[in-house]
Design an enzyme around this catalytic site. Structure first.
Site, mmCIF file in Angstrom:
data_model
loop_
_atom_site.group_PDB
_atom_site.id
_atom_site.type_symbol
_atom_site.label_atom_id
_atom_site.label_comp_id
_atom_site.label_asym_id
_atom_site.label_seq_id
_atom_site.Cartn_x
_atom_site.Cartn_y
_atom_site.Cartn_z
ATOM 1 N N TRP A 226 3.682 -7.543 -8.794
ATOM 2 C CA TRP A 226 2.455 -7.611 -9.589
ATOM 3 C C TRP A 226 1.314 -6.870 -8.898
ATOM 4 C CZ3 TRP A 226 -2.028 -9.816 -7.632
ATOM 5 C CH2 TRP A 226 -1.889 -10.632 -6.497
ATOM 6 N N GLU B 51 -8.839 -13.414 2.822
ATOM 7 C CA GLU B 51 -7.852 -12.418 2.393
ATOM 8 C C GLU B 51 -8.375 -10.996 2.594
ATOM 9 O OE1 GLU B 51 -4.831 -12.927 1.588
ATOM 10 O OE2 GLU B 51 -4.667 -14.984 0.857
ATOM 11 N N GLU C 187 -0.161 -8.257 1.079
ATOM 12 C CA GLU C 187 -1.302 -9.144 1.289
ATOM 13 C C GLU C 187 -2.596 -8.539 0.738
ATOM 14 O OE1 GLU C 187 -1.874 -12.165 2.707
ATOM 15 O OE2 GLU C 187 0.245 -12.640 3.006
ATOM 16 N N HIS D 122 -4.099 -9.583 -2.639
ATOM 17 C CA HIS D 122 -4.714 -10.904 -2.818
ATOM 18 C C HIS D 122 -6.243 -10.815 -2.789
ATOM 19 C CE1 HIS D 122 -0.798 -12.635 -0.869
ATOM 20 N NE2 HIS D 122 -0.592 -12.038 -2.037
ATOM 21 N N GLU E 211 0.889 -18.771 7.066
ATOM 22 C CA GLU E 211 1.330 -18.396 5.721
ATOM 23 C C GLU E 211 1.598 -19.642 4.872
ATOM 24 O OE1 GLU E 211 1.188 -15.582 4.403
ATOM 25 O OE2 GLU E 211 1.724 -13.959 5.757
ATOM 26 N N THR F 168 -1.823 -21.023 3.829
ATOM 27 C CA THR F 168 -2.444 -20.281 2.727
ATOM 28 C C THR F 168 -1.702 -20.539 1.408
ATOM 29 O OG1 THR F 168 -1.210 -18.305 3.424
ATOM 30 C CG2 THR F 168 -3.502 -18.476 4.115
ATOM 31 N N ASP G 39 3.514 -15.385 -3.150
ATOM 32 C CA ASP G 39 3.627 -14.364 -2.102
ATOM 33 C C ASP G 39 3.561 -15.000 -0.723
ATOM 34 O OD1 ASP G 39 3.724 -12.376 -4.003
ATOM 35 O OD2 ASP G 39 1.743 -11.552 -3.573
ATOM 36 N N GLU G 40 2.609 -15.920 -0.549
ATOM 37 C CA GLU G 40 2.422 -16.548 0.761
ATOM 38 C C GLU G 40 3.666 -17.331 1.181
ATOM 39 O OE1 GLU G 40 0.060 -15.399 2.223
ATOM 40 O OE2 GLU G 40 -1.840 -15.440 1.162
ATOM 41 N N HIS H 121 6.271 -14.943 2.433
ATOM 42 C CA HIS H 121 5.918 -14.470 3.775
ATOM 43 C C HIS H 121 6.144 -15.560 4.820
ATOM 44 C CE1 HIS H 121 2.993 -11.487 1.621
ATOM 45 N NE2 HIS H 121 4.271 -11.148 1.487
#
Length: 331
Positions: free
Chosen positions: A33, A77, A113, A116, A166, A169, A198-199, A202
């Site tokens: 995305w 971020e 990252e 974000h 990570e 977050t 995503d976090e 990661h």
């Protein structure tokens, strides 16, 4: 052999697996995305202004502490240049002469990252609910001030830190998503939810790095884990400040806002610690040195010790007025 040399050997050994980590935990640019997917389309004059108007109307319903947390999360971020430059200096990560697999991982991770901060910043700007010039000044200060997370160039400590951070977050963005949904702000909720996803990916990656190190150098990895928890994991925005203030002066009040609305709490810190202990099966690791055994003992007892401290914590009820978010702007 010196510990630095051993760590370098371990990083070189694990480097053979890094490309597989990239394939497993990161997503190609043309498939992942992008911020534009979640924001009003500025190229579509037929819908753009109506979409912005709707975004701004929904934003009016969100409470003060929510905006403080969202701004703080955005600034954190946006300070990505600090995090990438720090990781590029870690022992075993080489960006010279084309770099190595570890520097490739760091660049690709940074690319993911970066989205974000981009999407959250644009949302804040369009919402009209915050003082953007103050947000921008704080972001510049945070990048200029840098940070010191107590890891030096040690890859073991850095990967403990990123594994922890990570997950932290993930929790923060996921909770913000839930709160936004409760206020019927579905677009913001979806945005924060996908950032949280995503976090978590990661977190899974960095946790796998640590697990792999435990397999080849268990004693030093155990000691590194213990050392990081003794120092306590500081948040990447621990030098947060507003314009005209000293570095770090805004972080505590930002943290209290997050505690008050349940976005990130002292209990979350303890829970993350326990999740890492469980994930890396600290109680089952074999062939440790005496020093590493003492480190393991410390780690196993730490969550309950921290729990007792957390239960005595008193959260201030008074809301600090930030320059980022002025009450008159969030009626």
């Amino acid at each position: 052999m010196a510990l630095d040399n051993i760590r370098l050997e371990v990083m070189q050994l694990l480097e053979k697996k890094v490309d597989s980590f990239i394939d497993k935990f990161l997503i190609p640019v043309d498939k992942i995305w992008q911020p534009t997917d979640f924001l009003p389309d500025s190229q579509n004059e037929d819908t753009f202004f109506d979409e912005v108007k709707e975004l701004r109307e929904l934003a009016k319903e969100l409470p003060y502490d929510f905006w403080v947390v969202l701004v703080g999360d955005t600034i954190t971020e946006e300070a990505l240049p600090t995090y990438e430059s720090w990781l590029m200096d870690v022992e075993g990560i080489n960006q010279q002469e084309g770099g190595n697999a570890w520097s490739r991982w760091t660049r690709y991770w940074s690319g993911e990252e970066n989205r974000h901060g981009d999407v959250l910043n644009k949302y804040l700007y369009l919402s009209g609910r915050v003082n953007m010039i103050e947000v921008e000044r704080t972001t510049q200060h945070l990048i200029s001030d840098g940070f010191d997370i107590g890891t030096d160039r040690d890859p073991y400590k850095n990967f403990v830190y990123t594994s922890f951070q990570e997950l932290a977050t993930y929790i923060s963005h996921n909770r913000v998503a839930k709160l936004a949904k409760e206020y019927s702000n579905k677009s913001l909720s979806k945005m924060c939810k996908i950032i949280a996803g995503d976090e978590m990916r990661h977190h899974n990656a960095y946790s796998e790095f640590v697990r792999s190190i435990f397999e080849v150098d268990p004693s030093q990895m155990m000691i590194a884990f213990s050392d990081m928890m003794k120092k306590k994991i500081v948040m990447p925005a621990h030098f947060l400040r507003e314009s005209g203030q000293a570095a770090g002066s805004a972080f505590e009040d930002f943290s209290w806002s997050a505690q008050r609305i349940g976005v990130y709490t002292s209990q979350d810190y303890i829970d993350i610690m326990q999740r890492l202990i469980d994930r890396w099966e600290i109680d089952k690791i074999m062939d440790l040195t005496d020093e590493a055994e003492r480190a393991r003992d410390y780690l196993m007892k730490l969550p309950s010790r921290m729990q007792r401290i957390s239960e005595r914590l008193v959260i201030p009820e008074d809301i600090f007025e930030f320059k980022w978010v002025q009450p008159a702007m969030v009626k």
